[in-house]
Enzyme design. Structure first.
Site, short mmCIF file in Angstrom:
data_model
loop_
_atom_site.label_atom_id
_atom_site.label_comp_id
_atom_site.label_asym_id
_atom_site.label_seq_id
_atom_site.Cartn_x
_atom_site.Cartn_y
_atom_site.Cartn_z
N ILE A 133 -0.22 -0.24 1.48
CA ILE A 133 1.23 -0.37 1.24
C ILE A 133 1.50 -1.64 0.44
CG2 ILE A 133 3.46 -0.70 2.41
CD1 ILE A 133 2.37 1.98 3.10
N PRO A 181 -5.82 -6.12 6.48
CA PRO A 181 -5.00 -7.20 5.91
C PRO A 181 -3.52 -6.94 6.24
CG PRO A 181 -5.81 -5.75 4.17
CD PRO A 181 -6.36 -5.21 5.46
N ASP A 183 -0.40 -2.32 6.47
CA ASP A 183 -1.74 -2.54 5.93
C ASP A 183 -1.61 -2.72 4.42
OD1 ASP A 183 -4.32 -2.26 4.92
OD2 ASP A 183 -4.91 -0.75 6.40
N HIS A 184 -1.86 -3.92 3.97
CA HIS A 184 -1.61 -4.21 2.55
C HIS A 184 -2.62 -3.53 1.62
CE1 HIS A 184 0.56 -5.93 -0.60
NE2 HIS A 184 0.70 -7.17 -0.15
N ARG A 185 -3.64 -2.91 2.19
CA ARG A 185 -4.55 -2.12 1.34
C ARG A 185 -3.87 -0.82 0.93
NH1 ARG A 185 -9.44 -1.59 5.39
NH2 ARG A 185 -7.62 -1.07 6.66
#
Ligand code: CAO
Length: 439
Positions: free
Chosen positions: A415, A238, A411-413
């Protein structure tokens, strides 16, 4: 010898029947009333239950044979008791089940005796049309032989759901196979729908030659690998891309002065790598990878930075190691050396491994900005575009400043947006701090 020869029972009026399914193999344990085979008359198919318990020896008929009442059709060895039989002897079970079943006990070897055997009918059976002899008759809606039934039981398939394609709608082994395949396929497509693939139609196959002259060009190994990696990373991570600009007016003056003084080439890329190295130290959440179990982070205590290099064979990413231990000159040497090796196709696999974060600089080429794709298992990448002189407001007047477009994909998982925002703000601050590089 306690071999029971099983014979075609009273067929309730039918003179001949066809053997359509032989489901047992030599050595199979047979319980009383287990289906031995399937017989079919003009009007119905029948499971023929075993009159005895024992171990199946062999069939005395083949599939497709036309048999008459009293014909010998199978041999069962009653000497070999199964554990279940030991507790409940066959003769007792047989007597309970049907008094008309002929048992081998007390009979001479290979008794050939007409047995009136209970027959279970299956789909399409009509009592009025097919009266059976002395046996029990169980009409069901399922028309399938013992092989198919056994197979369905093994796979846990309910035969009610299976459409038979055999003669008169009989369910075949293949029908069960096809049913299972369809269920699995439907499940995959449901998963894809749930995972968001719904509505994505495959790319159209176009014959481009109908529009003009074309040539098919083989992709290089690097191009194929890049395509596969990009596809995987784009789909599985993501991505969020945070955009900003750094004022590098003073830094560029400083860089140029270094070039003149040292007579060595130092490009902006070296400064960017140095600054990113510092930020990975002060923002350790960027110097991680997601563990395969999805429950842990792997925190790295080394700072290796990948640098995207454009080569005639495709995109490669050599890694500059231990950036935190190097000054701007060391890094410049590494940048030039690795970029040259990359273009000459001389990078070793080891030189492209172990990166913590990637820099993709298109600055020398141009553009206002782009959204870089994360190089998994890293969790961040910085895309840099061409610096431009811009009129900026200093609080009282507009002044010309050299502004560098930055794009941080993360990576929004792993950060959060706030962390990414702070990372970019700190980077911009560092790039404006000439003292940091000169010290
Ligand atoms: N804005 C303006 N000028 C820039 C700049 C920027 N953002 N970045 C570099 N420059 C300048 C350099 O400072 C250098 O100027 P001088 O000649 O005055 O020193 C000039 O552009 C040429 O630089 P370079 O390209 O030879 O060297 P570099 O160190 O800047 O970059 C490398 C090296 C390997 C990163 C680069 O050559 C390259 O291959 N970039 C492409 C990366 C890429 O393909 N990214 C996309 C990946 S995803 O598809």
């Amino acid at each position: 010898m306690p071999i029971q020869i099983v014979m075609v029972p009273d067929l309730g009026g039918a003179e001949t029947v066809e053997v359509i399914d032989l489901g047992l193999a030599s050595g199979d344990v047979v319980a009383l009333e287990d289906s031995l085979l399937v017989l079919e008359s003009d009007k119905a198919a029948m499971d023929m239950p075993s009159p005895v318990a024992g171990v199946f020896k062999k069939y005395l008929v083949t599939e497709g044979a036309i048999v008459h009442v009293g014909d010998a059709i199978a041999e069962i060895d009653m000497a070999k008791e199964t554990p279940a039989d030991a507790e409940n002897p066959p003769e007792e079970k047989a007597i309970e089940a049907s008094s008309s079943v002929v048992m081998a006990k007390n009979k001479p070897e290979a008794v050939m005796e007409k047995a009136s055997i209970p027959v279970s009918t299956v789909q399409r059976f009509e009592m009025a049309d097919f009266e059976l002899g002395s046996g029990k008759t169980i009409a069901t809606d399922i028309y399938a032989g013992p092989v198919a039934r056994k197979f369905a039981r093994e796979l846990g398939v309910s035969l009610i759901e299976v459409i038979g394609t055999g003669s008169r709608g009989r369910i075949l082994k293949d029908d069960i196979n096809n049913f299972v395949k369809k269920v699995m396929k439907d499940r995959v497509s449901t998963t894809e729908k749930v995972s968001g693939d719904i509505g994505i139609s495959p790319a159209p196959i176009v014959d481009f030659s109908q529009f003009g002259v074309i040539k098919t060009i083989k992709m290089s190994k690097i191009q194929k690998l890049t395509a596969a990696n990009m596809q995987r990373n784009w789909r599985s991570i993501p991505h969020v891309t945070q955009l900003d600009e750094a004022d590098i007016t003073e830094l560029e003056v400083f860089r140029k002065s270094l070039k003149v003084k040292q007579e060595k080439r130092v490009t902006l890329v070296a400064f960017l790598i140095k600054a990113i190295g510092s930020l990975l130290q002060s923002n350790p959440e960027f110097n991680r990878s997601l563990a395969v179990d999805g429950k842990h982070f792997i925190q790295k205590h080394y700072i290796h930075i990948g640098m995207a290099v454009d080569t005639p064979r495709g995109l490669v990413v050599p890694v500059i190691r231990d950036v935190d231990e190097k000054d701007i000159w060391d890094i410049s040497v590494d940048v030039a050396m690795l970029a040259n090796k990359a273009r000459d196709g001389k990078l070793s696999p080891a030189e492209m491994k172990g990166g913590c974060f990637t820099l993709s600089s298109l600055g020398a080429i141009g553009g206002n900005g782009f959204t870089p794709i994360i190089n998994a298992p890293e969790i961040g990448i910085l895309g840099v575009s061409k610096s431009q002189m811009k009129s900026t407001w200093d609080g009282s007047v507009f002044v010309p400043r050299l502004m560098l477009p930055l794009a941080l994909s993360y990576d929004h998982r792993a950060i959060n947006g706030a962390e990414a925002g702070r990372f970019l703000v700190h980077l911009i601050k560092l790039l404006g701090d000439v003292d940091y590089f000169s010290s």
